[in-house]
Design an enzyme around this catalytic site. Structure first.
Site, PDB file in Angstrom:
ATOM      1  N   GLU A 300      -5.876   1.249  -7.984  1.00 19.64           N
ATOM      2  CA  GLU A 300      -6.948   2.447  -8.313  1.00 19.64           C
ATOM      3  C   GLU A 300      -6.103   2.522 -10.308  1.00 19.64           C
ATOM      4  OE1 GLU A 300      -2.110   2.985  -6.798  1.00 19.64           O
ATOM      5  OE2 GLU A 300      -3.727   2.306  -6.044  1.00 19.64           O
ATOM      6  N   HIS A 324     -10.619   7.389  -2.295  1.00 16.75           N
ATOM      7  CA  HIS A 324      -9.379   6.567  -2.078  1.00 16.75           C
ATOM      8  C   HIS A 324      -8.938   6.612  -3.264  1.00 16.75           C
ATOM      9  CE1 HIS A 324      -5.534   4.998   0.012  1.00 16.75           C
ATOM     10  NE2 HIS A 324      -4.983   4.707  -1.396  1.00 16.75           N
ATOM     11  N   GLU A 325      -9.621   5.454  -4.553  1.00 13.09           N
ATOM     12  CA  GLU A 325      -9.122   5.240  -5.868  1.00 13.09           C
ATOM     13  C   GLU A 325      -8.810   6.375  -6.686  1.00 13.09           C
ATOM     14  OE1 GLU A 325      -6.761   2.925  -5.257  1.00 13.09           O
ATOM     15  OE2 GLU A 325      -8.238   1.926  -4.123  1.00 13.09           O
ATOM     16  N   HIS A 328      -6.707   8.839  -6.045  1.00 11.09           N
ATOM     17  CA  HIS A 328      -4.855   8.288  -7.167  1.00 11.09           C
ATOM     18  C   HIS A 328      -4.684   9.309  -8.513  1.00 11.09           C
ATOM     19  CE1 HIS A 328      -2.661   5.359  -4.365  1.00 11.09           C
ATOM     20  NE2 HIS A 328      -3.473   5.325  -4.364  1.00 11.09           N
ATOM     21  N   GLU A 347       0.808   6.950  -1.327  1.00 10.92           N
ATOM     22  CA  GLU A 347      -0.164   6.421  -0.498  1.00 10.92           C
ATOM     23  C   GLU A 347      -0.695   7.909   0.653  1.00 10.92           C
ATOM     24  OE1 GLU A 347      -2.355   4.788  -0.711  1.00 10.92           O
ATOM     25  OE2 GLU A 347      -1.039   3.265  -2.311  1.00 10.92           O
ATOM     26  N   ASP A 402       6.025  -5.502  -1.566  1.00 11.17           N
ATOM     27  CA  ASP A 402       5.482  -5.437  -0.295  1.00 11.17           C
ATOM     28  C   ASP A 402       5.386  -5.533   0.527  1.00 11.17           C
ATOM     29  OD1 ASP A 402       4.076  -6.076  -3.384  1.00 11.17           O
ATOM     30  OD2 ASP A 402       3.955  -8.252  -2.853  1.00 11.17           O
ATOM     31  N   TYR A 410       0.424   4.671   4.577  1.00  8.42           N
ATOM     32  CA  TYR A 410      -0.778   5.754   4.078  1.00  8.42           C
ATOM     33  C   TYR A 410      -0.735   6.737   5.323  1.00  8.42           C
ATOM     34  CZ  TYR A 410      -1.637   2.011   1.008  1.00  8.42           C
ATOM     35  OH  TYR A 410      -1.310   0.895  -0.310  1.00  8.42           O
TER      36      TYR A 410
END
Length: 633
Positions: A300, A324-325, A328, A347, A402, A410
Site C-alpha cells: 500500500e 484492499h490497498e 490502506h 490490516e 514478519d 487481517y
C-alpha cells in the site's frame, strides 16, 4: 485522551491501563499503552527524524544504491547522538550541519549486527546540529531490494528493481529510524540508466521518461508524513496509462493496457470509500504492476500501490486486492500502527473497508463471498498457529515482526469491526470510523489508543453497547469468540450442495449450472471437496472444467494444492511451471509446504526450488528455505 472512568461496567479503558476500573477478566494481563518499538534501535524520544532527502544512483551492475540520505532532526533536550537503523549498509562517511547550514564531518559508530534487527548507526551530534548526512551504499543482497535481470521481466530486454520495505526492510536501503511510530516527509533524486524510468511512493515530477528534465534523473516529493516502511522505489522499463484524472497504471509496456482495463473501476472504488470515510488525502492513486517475483499480493505504498500481476485475471474477479490497498489510504497510511504488535489496526480495519468497497461497487453478495473465503482461510491457518499468535495484540518482542503477518490481524481484526458494526448499527459505526480517521490522521496509534477512543466516542454515547461486544476478549484471547458474526452467502450454500452431491455420486458434472460462476464460487466449490480425495475423481473434474489449464491464479493455485494432496500427476508439470514463474509468497508457501510432507515431494520441491530461487524475492526465499530446511545463503 483519557477514557471515561464511568465505564466500569465494561472496563475497556482499564483493559489497556487507561483507568482504575476492574478489567473484564483479571486472569488476563492488561495491555499498557506503550509506544516503545522493540524492532528499532532508534531514539526518537531524544532525537526524532522528521524529513529524509535521498540522493541515490541506481547501479544494476553492482546491484547497489549509492549516494546519501540527509536527515532533518527534531532534538528533545540535549541529546548528543541520533541512533538510526541499518542492515547491511556500507557507511562511507557522516556529516552534520547546524543553523549555519554548513556540513562538516561527524563521528559515527556502526554497532554489532543482529540477524533480524540489523545494526545501529550512532551519529555524534555537535551542539546545535539540525541535520545529518549519511553517505552510503547498499548490499547486493539487501533484504528490501530485488534486482531482476532482463529474463525475469515481461519485456526480456531491461533489468528491473523494486523495493519492499515492510516491516523493517527500509533499513536495508536507507539509514533511518525504521519504526512505524516515526513519520517523516521525504524527497528524492534518483539517477538511473537512461533507458529506464523510476517511480516512487511520492509526488512525481515526471509521469513518463519523456517528461524528465534530464534523461535518467527523476525527482520526487512526499509532503505528507509517513513511516519508513511506506517509502518505495521501482526502476524499470515502465509505461503509464491514465484511468481517470487522479488514477492510473504503471507497468511494463506489454502489460499496461490490460492492467488499466482490469482496474478501470478504481475511481468508483475511491468515490465509494470517500463517501463513507472522508476525502482521499494523497492527491493521486496510481498502481504499479510489478514483475511476477513480487512476494506479496500488494503493498500500500501511498500514491503508488505495488501490485502482483497474478491479479490480472481478465474479468476483474481478483480486484479485491486493489480495494484492499486503496483502503490502506485511510487505515494504515493515514492512521498507522505505532508498533508491529498493533499491526491489526492496519490490516483488520483495511479488510473491513475493503469489504465495504466491494459491496458498494460490486454488490453485497460479492462482498459476503469474499469475506466467507477469508474466514475459511483464517480458520485453517489458526489450526497451525500457537495460541500466542492467535491474538490481535501480539507479543513480538524478540521475534521478527514478519512472524506476525498471519491472517489473524487481517481477518480476525475485520470480524471484530464487523461485530461492532452489527452491535452499533452500520450508520452509527460508520460515523464513529470516520471520526476515528479524522482524529488520528497522519498519526501512529496503539491498540490502547483505539480502545480509549472506542470507549469515549462509541460506547460512552450508547449505553449497553459495550456489553454486546467483548472487545478485550477479541484483542487478547486466542481463537474466535463463540458468538462471532460470520458472513453468509446464499451462492456459497448452493455451490457447496452441488460439490457434495457430485462427490457422493448424486450429480453429474456436465449438468452443473457453472456458466456464470465467479472466481469466488469456483474456489468455494473446490474447497468444499474432501482433502486428498482420489486422483481418478480429480481427473473427472479436470476433464470437465480444465482446471490445470486455468489462467486464474487463485483457482489454479487451489487446484495445484489439491493435486499435490491427491497425487494427481497430470497437474505436476503445470505446478512446476507455476512455481518457476510466480514469486507471490501466498502461493509459494502452501505448495512447498504440501510437497515437503513426503520424501518424494520434498525431492521434487527441492529440484523445482533450485531452478526457481533466483526469481524469488529474498523475503520469499527465506520462507522456502525454512520450509525445505535449507541453510540461508
Amino acid at each position: 485522551m483519557q477514557a471515561n472512568k464511568s465505564h466500569c461496567l465494561f472496563g475497556l479503558a482499564t483493559l489497556f491501563a487507561w483507568s482504575a476500573c476492574a478489567p473484564v477478566n483479571d486472569s488476563l494481563p492488561a495491555i499498557p499503552n506503550v509506544r516503545e518499538d522493540h524492532h528499532s534501535y532508534s531514539n526518537p524520544d531524544q532525537v526524532r527524524v522528521s524529513r529524509v532527502e535521498l540522493d541515490l544512483d541506481v547501479s544494476f551492475e553492482r546491484k547497489s544504491l549509492e549516494g546519501s540520505a540527509t536527515l532533518h532532526l527534531k532534538r528533545q533536550g540535549e541529546a548528543d547522538e541520533v541512533v538510526l537503523d541499518t542492515r547491511g549498509l556500507a557507511i562511507a562517511s557522516v556529516e552534520a550541519a547546524g543553523p549555519s547550514g554548513e556540513f562538516s564531518a561527524s563521528g559515527f559508530a556502526l554497532g554489532k549486527p543482529d540477524p533480524v534487527l540489523g545494526a545501529p548507526l550512532r551519529v555524534t551530534l555537535p551542539p546545535g546540529a539540525e541535520r545529518v548526512r549519511v553517505h552510503y551504499s547498499t548490499s547486493p543482497d539487501a533484504s528490501g531490494l530485488q534486482w531482476l535481470g532482463p529474463a525475469q521481466t515481461g519485456g526480456k530486454k531491461h533489468p528491473f528493481l523494486f523495493t519492499q520495505s515492510q516491516a523493517i526492510h527500509a533499513r536495508s536501503w536507507i539509514p533511518i529510524q525504521d519504526s512505524p511510530g516515526v513519520r517523516v516527509t521525504y524527497s528524492a533524486t534518483i539517477r538511473t540508466p537512461k533507458e529506464l524510468f523510476a517511480v516512487m511512493s511520492a509526488e512525481m515530477e515526471a509521469r513518463q521518461p519523456s517528461d524528465a528534465a534530464a534523461p535518467g534523473e527523476y525527482h520526487f516529493q512526499m509532503p505528507q508524513p509517513i513511516p519508513a516502511y511506506l517509502i518505495a522505489l521501482a526502476v524499470g522499463d515502465l509505461a503509464f496509462q491514465a484511468m481517470s484524472e487522479r488514477t492510473g497504471v504503471y507497468a511494463e509496456p506489454s502489460v499496461v493496457a490490460s492492467a488499466a482495463k482490469e482496474f478501470e473501476d478504481t475511481e468508483d472504488m475511491m468515490a465509494a470509500v470517500e463517501k463513507l470515510y472522508g476525502p482521499y488525502q494523497w492527491q493521486r492513486y496510481d498502481i504499479l504492476v510489478l514483475p511476477p517475483s513480487f512476494p506479496f499480493g500488494g503493498m500500500e505504498n501511498p500514491r503508488l500501490t505495488f501490485a502482483t500481476p497474478t491479479i490480472l485475471a481478465g474479468d476483474k474477479s481478483l480486484v479485491s486486492l486493489i480495494a484492499h490497498e486503496l483502503a490502506h489510504s485511510w487505515s494504515g497510511n493515514l492512521v498507522t500502527n505505532a508498533t508491529w504488535s498493533d499491526f491489526w489496526l492496519n490490516e483488520g480495519f483495511t479488510v473491513y473497508l475493503e469489504n465495504r468497497i466491494q459491496e458498494a461497487v460490486f454488490g453485497r453478495e460479492r462482498s459476503e463471498m469474499e469475506s466467507a473465503l477469508e474466514v475459511q482461510e483464517l480458520r485453517e491457518e489458526m489450526k497451525k498457529l500457537e495460541p500466542r499468535d492467535q491474538v490481535l495484540h501480539i507479543d513480538l518482542k524478540g521475534r521478527d515482526p514478519d512472524e506476525g503477518f498471519t491472517l489473524v490481524p487481517y481477518v480476525k481484526g475485520m470480524l471484530l469491526l464487523r461485530a461492532l458494526e452489527q452491535a452499533a448499527g452500520r450508520d452509527r459505526f460508520d460515523t464513529f470510523l470516520r471520526s476515528y480517521f479524522d482524529h488520528f490522521a497522519f498519526k501512529s496509534v496503539t491498540t490502547a489508543d483505539f480502545a480509549g477512543y472506542l470507549d469515549e466516542y462509541l460506547f460512552r454515547n450508547n449505553p449497553g453497547l459495550a456489553e454486546k461486544v467483548a472487545v478485550g476478549d477479541w484483542i487478547r484471547k486466542p481463537g474466535l469468540p463463540q458468538d462471532v458474526a460470520l458472513p453468509v452467502s446464499g451462492n456459497f450454500e448452493r455451490v457447496e450442495a452441488l460439490a457434495n452431491r457430485w462427490y457422493d455420486g448424486g450429480a453429474a458434472l456436465s449438468g452443473m449450472p457453472v456458466g456464470q460462476w465467479t472466481t469466488q464460487e469456483w474456489l468455494r466449490f473446490l474447497r468444499a471437496l474432501p482433502e486428498g480425495f482420489e486422483a481418478e475423481r480429480m481427473k473427472e473434474l479436470d476433464d470437465a472444467f480444465q482446471f490445470t489449464a486455468s489462467r486464474n491464479s487463485e483457482i489454479l493455485h487451489q487446484w495445484l494444492l489439491m493435486s499435490v494432496r491427491s497425487g494427481y500427476e497430470p497437474a505436476y508439470p503445470k505446478m512446476e511451471e507455476f512455481l518457476a514463474s510466480v514469486g507471490r509468497r501466498k502461493f509459494l508457501r502452501p505448495l512447498y509446504t504440501e510437497l515437503a510432507k513426503t520424501d518424494e515431494g520434498r525431492r521434487r520441491a527441492a529440484a523445482i526450488y533450485r531452478k526457481a530461487r533466483p526469481l524469488y524475492h529474498p523475503i520469499a526465499s527465506a520462507t522456502i528455505d525454512e520450509i525445505l530446511g535449507i541453510a540461508s545463503e
